[in-house]
Design a protein around this motif. Structure first.
Motif, mmCIF file in Angstrom:
data_model
loop_
_atom_site.group_PDB
_atom_site.id
_atom_site.type_symbol
_atom_site.label_atom_id
_atom_site.label_comp_id
_atom_site.label_asym_id
_atom_site.label_seq_id
_atom_site.Cartn_x
_atom_site.Cartn_y
_atom_site.Cartn_z
ATOM 1 N N GLN A 283 0.820 -1.216 0.000
ATOM 2 C CA GLN A 283 0.000 0.000 0.000
ATOM 3 C C GLN A 283 0.852 1.264 0.000
ATOM 4 O O GLN A 283 0.409 2.317 -0.489
ATOM 5 C CB GLN A 283 -0.938 -0.009 1.212
ATOM 6 C CG GLN A 283 -0.220 -0.056 2.548
ATOM 7 C CD GLN A 283 -1.187 -0.183 3.710
ATOM 8 O OE1 GLN A 283 -2.160 0.580 3.814
ATOM 9 N NE2 GLN A 283 -0.944 -1.156 4.594
ATOM 10 N N TYR A 284 2.057 1.180 0.527
ATOM 11 C CA TYR A 284 2.950 2.343 0.534
ATOM 12 C C TYR A 284 3.751 2.431 -0.768
ATOM 13 O O TYR A 284 4.007 3.525 -1.279
ATOM 14 C CB TYR A 284 3.897 2.263 1.739
ATOM 15 C CG TYR A 284 3.177 2.059 3.050
ATOM 16 C CD1 TYR A 284 2.368 3.058 3.584
ATOM 17 C CD2 TYR A 284 3.284 0.852 3.745
ATOM 18 C CE1 TYR A 284 1.682 2.872 4.774
ATOM 19 C CE2 TYR A 284 2.614 0.652 4.943
ATOM 20 C CZ TYR A 284 1.808 1.661 5.453
ATOM 21 O OH TYR A 284 1.128 1.467 6.624
ATOM 22 N N VAL A 286 2.834 1.571 -3.785
ATOM 23 C CA VAL A 286 2.062 2.041 -4.940
ATOM 24 C C VAL A 286 1.986 3.563 -4.984
ATOM 25 O O VAL A 286 1.746 4.141 -6.058
ATOM 26 C CB VAL A 286 0.638 1.444 -4.947
ATOM 27 C CG1 VAL A 286 0.683 -0.068 -5.100
ATOM 28 C CG2 VAL A 286 -0.156 1.846 -3.712
ATOM 29 N N LYS A 287 2.214 4.217 -3.869
ATOM 30 C CA LYS A 287 2.167 5.678 -3.845
ATOM 31 C C LYS A 287 3.351 6.297 -4.585
ATOM 32 O O LYS A 287 3.334 7.497 -4.890
ATOM 33 C CB LYS A 287 2.115 6.167 -2.396
ATOM 34 C CG LYS A 287 0.835 5.776 -1.671
ATOM 35 C CD LYS A 287 0.839 6.217 -0.208
ATOM 36 C CE LYS A 287 -0.432 5.782 0.494
ATOM 37 N NZ LYS A 287 -0.447 6.154 1.939
ATOM 38 N N LEU A 288 4.361 5.478 -4.887
ATOM 39 C CA LEU A 288 5.510 5.973 -5.649
ATOM 40 C C LEU A 288 5.226 5.999 -7.150
ATOM 41 O O LEU A 288 6.059 6.471 -7.924
ATOM 42 C CB LEU A 288 6.743 5.102 -5.371
ATOM 43 C CG LEU A 288 7.250 5.076 -3.925
ATOM 44 C CD1 LEU A 288 8.436 4.110 -3.800
ATOM 45 C CD2 LEU A 288 7.654 6.476 -3.468
ATOM 46 N N GLY A 289 4.086 5.457 -7.577
ATOM 47 C CA GLY A 289 3.712 5.478 -8.991
ATOM 48 C C GLY A 289 4.342 4.395 -9.842
ATOM 49 O O GLY A 289 4.702 4.661 -11.007
ATOM 50 N N LYS A 341 13.300 7.305 -8.916
ATOM 51 C CA LYS A 341 12.172 6.557 -8.336
ATOM 52 C C LYS A 341 12.691 5.311 -7.598
ATOM 53 O O LYS A 341 12.203 4.959 -6.522
ATOM 54 C CB LYS A 341 11.205 6.134 -9.436
ATOM 55 C CG LYS A 341 10.369 7.248 -10.030
ATOM 56 C CD LYS A 341 9.152 7.521 -9.150
ATOM 57 C CE LYS A 341 8.173 8.464 -9.848
ATOM 58 N NZ LYS A 341 7.007 8.767 -8.989
ATOM 59 N N GLN A 344 13.989 6.304 -4.363
ATOM 60 C CA GLN A 344 12.885 6.559 -3.428
ATOM 61 C C GLN A 344 12.363 5.244 -2.845
ATOM 62 O O GLN A 344 11.996 5.184 -1.658
ATOM 63 C CB GLN A 344 11.755 7.298 -4.141
ATOM 64 C CG GLN A 344 12.056 8.757 -4.461
ATOM 65 C CD GLN A 344 10.881 9.438 -5.149
ATOM 66 O OE1 GLN A 344 10.267 8.888 -6.054
ATOM 67 N NE2 GLN A 344 10.560 10.650 -4.703
ATOM 68 N N GLU A 402 -5.394 -1.622 1.145
ATOM 69 C CA GLU A 402 -5.145 -1.409 2.565
ATOM 70 C C GLU A 402 -5.566 -2.608 3.417
ATOM 71 O O GLU A 402 -5.166 -2.740 4.577
ATOM 72 C CB GLU A 402 -5.865 -0.143 3.059
ATOM 73 C CG GLU A 402 -7.376 -0.174 2.912
ATOM 74 C CD GLU A 402 -7.858 0.363 1.571
ATOM 75 O OE1 GLU A 402 -9.054 0.678 1.462
ATOM 76 O OE2 GLU A 402 -7.019 0.456 0.637
ATOM 77 N N SER A 429 0.020 -4.997 -6.480
ATOM 78 C CA SER A 429 -0.280 -3.583 -6.744
ATOM 79 C C SER A 429 -1.770 -3.289 -6.726
ATOM 80 O O SER A 429 -2.181 -2.157 -6.453
ATOM 81 C CB SER A 429 0.301 -3.178 -8.096
ATOM 82 O OG SER A 429 -0.252 -3.993 -9.120
#
Length: 1004
Positions: A283-284, A286-289, A341, A344, A402, A429
């Motif tokens: 869940q975290y 996927v926030k990186l795109g 990315k 990150q 989530e 994802s």
């Protein structure tokens, strides 16, 4: 059904396949189900399909559309007329690069479409793991998704239009609702009315996740998906057909939206000590795109490490012994941004308490290799030996991201409660994990299947997910549609089905009015006591390694021979085929040469395995493995062993063919041609005394024609030339060096620590091409090695007789005689192997017989001892080069003056032994050897000499091998296989050389 077949032949030009064996081959897909079809029809034209629909409708026989046959829920099984459009109905109809659209026939394979699009910088981004064999029509029928759906959506988001035959065989065009006409408009208006009528219920019960593929897409009229179905919010009626599993109409064409190919990709492989941590981290991440976040669990990692095709790749991706890894991909046009990315991601994982847990892959090659392992995930899971298999029935439930960690934890507890465990992989994802509990449906685990499904469904409801998230409904999840959507919406689905197909012609029993998923009459392996059983046989080869059972909790495998297979393990070896269809691919691998040429299901590894499975279980008659149906299915098998490596579940059809031939010939006897082929090594010494007589056949066309009539050996072929100066006729009784030495001298040299090697000279090189042997001795001598060539141990006239691995005897099923030859060979080689001396071979088919088939011929520990020390001569020399022992040889090599093109023998490729050939040739200064991306050359030992096989043999060669050679007029052609060299000479009029000759030619 005789009338149905007759009418199809009368009114169409297609292939009408109604034999028991043909129907059996189409009775299964990649699911747990089996239904024998009424018949199979392979259309050649659009009119064929229209007429077949008419003929079937008039006969009141259902119609089932089929593409690659890789469905995992039983969608493509049914008591119906199966229409297979994958052989001929596979073309691009229209392509517009500027508008980024393409129209295709439904039988076109995804990888073939993307190969067509690649020069234009475009691709179709629904990249399913079965892309090498999945057809676009099948993908539309299932509403396929793929690893990158988080970025590109599902199939439904990428289809712009469709043409389809309706049940009355009329063609309707499905596209934007505002442009619809005729039947399409009527159906669209009905769908719109139903959506309005049930709007409140749709909004209440419809899963609000990207991955919802259950039921018909009624929500196109009031979108409930995370991603809009169209870019402008309009309604496209083709989306009603997407995901309908062939129950509404028969697709004629699809119009697809295309995207620019990403210019760059990077991959971060995140290693997790626990499975729960991996699920929670998704869940975290996927926030990186990312464009993909894919799970590989511990079971898949461990199974991959046992597969020689995948082990080297998976080792590059793991840190220590992770319980799970996530493959996180970023793609775009700017490599610098993507690398940022990746950094990150590393920082994010560090904040989660896992420093140094990310393996970064920036270069394309390692990324591609790892994605190939991930794409083979299902098939790797299915390589588990024993009757307990990871079973697909709750495998693609989708939950909000989530809730993923809690859902997987709860489901793991459900599995443990029922005495099993699950295998996990795939799409972290989007909250869709392919989870399969290990069950044995033959022994009562169908009750566990039902109980687990009930508890899993409760979890899906708890977390507000979708019960069917990717692989469709079919027989497996059709009954759960009403559970998911309720009676009102299910009733609306039934109205849609009736509007399209009022007589229930298309694929009945799917989507609407489906049977229970655990109906044992539908299972491929029907449960005891009166279910699936194999016919007892006494096998020629040792198959006991497959005759085992597994414990789903402890993962322990029982002792060989303890699995209860009446066929002594052969049955369970055949059953390893899970119908994934990977043998229908056309990529750079070897498997499956005969399918690549014919495109016939019967000529694929899957088709043959299904024929064998049905035969050994008595479903094709009492003859079992020795049946004519099996013999015909294996007729075009070239024993390339491509399936041994390329098939993710390790189906070794070449070895199975040996067992079949043994059993078949016990019943029918050996022909004169069989004896000529098998006894070639025995004949060699005799023929060497009168080579001119034996070679007359090549010089007198009338003798070649007579030979074809008498023995079936093609008059279009030249045969290898016999010669008097064989290796054994010129080999001194006691060689004294400096390079060639006696056996006792070699053992003494080994004891002194001097470099030495045994050179195994096979019949082909020794009797027909001694230049290769001379070259090998020259190269080894230049490198400073003492060489011993072993020979027949008996005295007298047999002193000059060659040793034989038994390959030619195995080729015709003479296993007992092959065993005798192998015993003679072992007696000559064991002393050297026991002394730790390497045994190098020149001919791949003979060398790998020593390393493979001889281990299953019940020859004891000696066979394993020899196999452990036997290797191709290039493998031996590459190993020595890496150890720094070939510097002297390297200094003696002259620079290359011509390009070097290498054709790998099938067995070299099957055992991953072609790389040493390339590495060794690279020792030549300036040489840059390149590998021809080819499958089998088509000669395949005696296969290509058979008059019945000549055309197919040449077609195999023309797929890529011969064109590549013709396009390299100035290149040196390298081929280690004697039959490969012969095919190249016959087909391209070029001389191909063994790698040893090329090295010897470059010695100064």
């Amino acid at each position: 059904m005789t009338d149905l077949a007759a009418n199809l032949r009368k009114h169409t030009q297609g292939e009408v396949l109604f034999s028991d064996a043909d129907r059996a081959r189409y009775a299964t897909d990649a699911s747990i189900y089996q239904q024998i079809p009424v018949g199979v029809f392979v259309p050649k034209t659009a009119d064929d399909i229209k007429n077949a629909i008419d003929v079937a409708r008039d006969a009141k026989v259902p119609v089932l559309a089929r593409g690659g046959g890789t469905s995992q829920c039983g969608q493509t099984t049914g008591v119906a007329l199966v229409i297979d459009d994958s052989k001929y109905f596979r073309n691009v109809i229209n392509f517009d690069a500027q508008k980024r659209t393409v129209s295709v026939e439904p039988g076109m394979v995804l990888d073939h479409l993307n190969a067509f699009l690649k020069p234009h910088g475009l691709w179709f981004p629904v990249d399913v793991s079965t892309s090498a064999q999945a057809t676009l029509g099948g993908m539309a029928g299932n509403n396929s998704c793929g690893s990158r759906s988080i970025a590109y959506g599902n199939m439904v988001h990428n289809v712009l239009g469709a043409e389809a035959w309706l049940a009355d065989s009329s063609v309707a065009t499905f596209g934007p609702l505002n442009a619809a006409s005729g039947r399409a408009k009527q159906i669209g208006e009905l769908g719109q009315t139903l959506a309005i009528e049930h709007r409140a219920e749709i909004e209440r019960v419809w899963p609000k996740v990207l991955r919802r593929v259950g039921g018909y897409n009624l929500d196109i009229f009031c979108n409930q998906n995370e991603r809009p179905y169209t870019t402008d919010g309009s309604v496209n009626l083709s989306h009603l057909l997407v995901g309908s599993e062939g129950t509404l109409a028969f697709t004629k064409s699809l119009t697809l939206a295309l995207l620019p190919l990403p210019k760059s990709k990077v991959l971060g492989v995140v290693n997790f000590p626990t499975f729960h941590q991996a699920m929670d981290a998704a869940q975290y991440i996927v926030k990186l795109g990312p464009t993909a976040v894919e799970l590989v669990d511990r079971t898949m990692i461990e199974l991959s490490l046992t597969n020689p095709a995948f082990a080297p790749t998976i080792r590059t991706a793991v840190v220590g012994s992770p319980d799970a890894i996530l493959l996180v991909e970023f793609s775009g046009d700017d490599k610098g941004e993507l690398t940022h990315k990746l950094q990150q991601l590393i920082e994010l994982i560090g904040t989660l308490g896992l420093p140094d847990a990310v393996v970064s892959m920036v270069d394309d090659a390692p990324q591609k290799n790892l994605w190939e392992v991930r794409k083979a995930g299902l098939n790797i899971m299915m390589s588990l030996k024993g009757d307990g298999k990871p079973v697909s029935f709750i495998e693609d439930c989708a939950v909000p991201l989530e809730s993923l960690a809690e859902y997987t934890a709860n489901l793991t507890e459900v599995f443990a409660k029922h005495g099993t465990r699950g295998t996990w992989y795939a799409h972290a994802s989007v909250g869709t994990l392919h989870v399969r509990p290990i069950l044995d449906l033959r022994r009562g685990d169908a009750t566990k299947m039902r109980a687990i499904a009930d508890e899993a469904s409760a979890l899906v409801r708890k977390f507000k997910g979708a019960y069917s998230g990717e692989h469709g409904d079919g027989l497996c999840r059709g009954e759960w549609i009403e559970w998911q959507f309720g009676p009102a919406i299910t009733g609306a689905f039934r109205q849609i089905k009736h509007a399209f197909d009022p007589d229930n012609l298309f694929n009945p029993g799917k989507m609407v009015d489906s049977p229970k998923m655990d109906d044992p009459s539908l299972f491929r392996f029907k449960p005891e006591p009166n279910g699936y059983q194999t016919i007892p046989i006494k096998t020629a080869l040792d198959w006991r390694a497959w005759d085992v059972q597994n414990d789903p909790l402890t993962e322990a495998i029982s002792a060989p021979g303890s699995g209860g297979d009446g066929a002594q393990g052969f049955g369970k070896a055949v059953e390893m085929c899970n119908n994934n269809g990977h043998c229908r691919k056309f990529d750079a691998g070897t498997m499956c040469p005969s399918y690549r040429v014919t495109r016939d299901e019967s000529a694929s590894t899957r088709g043959r395995a299904n024929t064998l499975r049905m035969a050994v279980s008595g479903q094709l008659g009492r003859d079992g493995i020795a049946s004519q149906e099996v013999h015909e299915a294996l007729e075009l098998c070239v024993s390339c062993k491509g399936c041994k490596r390329d098939c993710p579940t390790g189906v070794d059809m070449a070895k199975m063919k040996i067992e079949h031939l043994y059993q078949y010939k016990l019943k029918h006897g050996f022909s004169l041609k069989d004896n000529i082929i098998a006894r070639l090594p025995v004949t060699a010494g005799f023929a060497a005394k009168w080579p001119n007589v034996f070679n007359l056949r090549n010089r007198k066309p009338w003798l070649a024609r007579l030979g074809e009539r008498l023995f079936g050996i093609s008059a279009k072929r030249s045969l290898p030339e016999w010669r008097a100066d064989t290796v054994w006729s010129r080999l001194p009784a006691e060689p004294v060096g400096p390079t060639l030495v006696s056996g006792s001298a070699l053992l003494a040299a080994q004891a002194r620590g001097e470099p030495c090697v045994v050179l195994f000279v096979d019949t082909f090189n020794g009797a027909f091409e001694r230049e290769n042997v001379d070259a090998a001795v020259t190269v080894l001598g230049a490198a400073g090695y003492a060489v011993h060539i072993p020979r027949w141990a008996a005295q007298g006239d047999r002193d000059h007789r060659n040793l034989c691995c038994g390959r030619t005897f195995l080729a015709v099923g003479m296993v007992d005689e092959a065993r005798r030859q192998a015993e003679y060979l072992l007696s000559a080689l064991v002393p050297f192997a026991q002394a730790g001396i390497s045994i190098a071979g020149l001919e791949p088919s003979c060398l790998f017989t020593m390393k493979d088939e001889m281990l299953t011929m019940r020859l004891g520990e000696d066979a394993q001892t020899v196999a452990d020390h036997a290797m191709m001569i290039e493998t031996f020399l590459e190993r020595e080069a890496k150890a720094g022992r070939l510097d002297g040889l390297r200094a003696k090599l002259k620079p290359a003056t011509s390009p070097i093109l290498v054709h790998g023998h099938c067995h070299q490729k099957a055992f991953a032994e072609i790389t040493p050939t390339l590495a060794l040739l690279s020792l030549i200064p300036g040489a840059k050897p390149s590998l021809i991306e080819s499958s089998c050359c088509g000669m395949a030992g005696a296969f290509g000499y058979d008059a019945k096989h000549f055309d197919v043999s040449m077609q195999m060669a023309e797929l890529s091998l011969l064109p590549a050679i013709r396009n390299a007029a100035d290149a040196i052609i390298v081929a280690d296989g004697t039959s490969c060299r012969h095919q190249i000479r016959d087909g391209a009029a070029r001389e191909a050389k063994h790698a040893m000759r090329v090295l010897a030619d470059h010695l100064s």
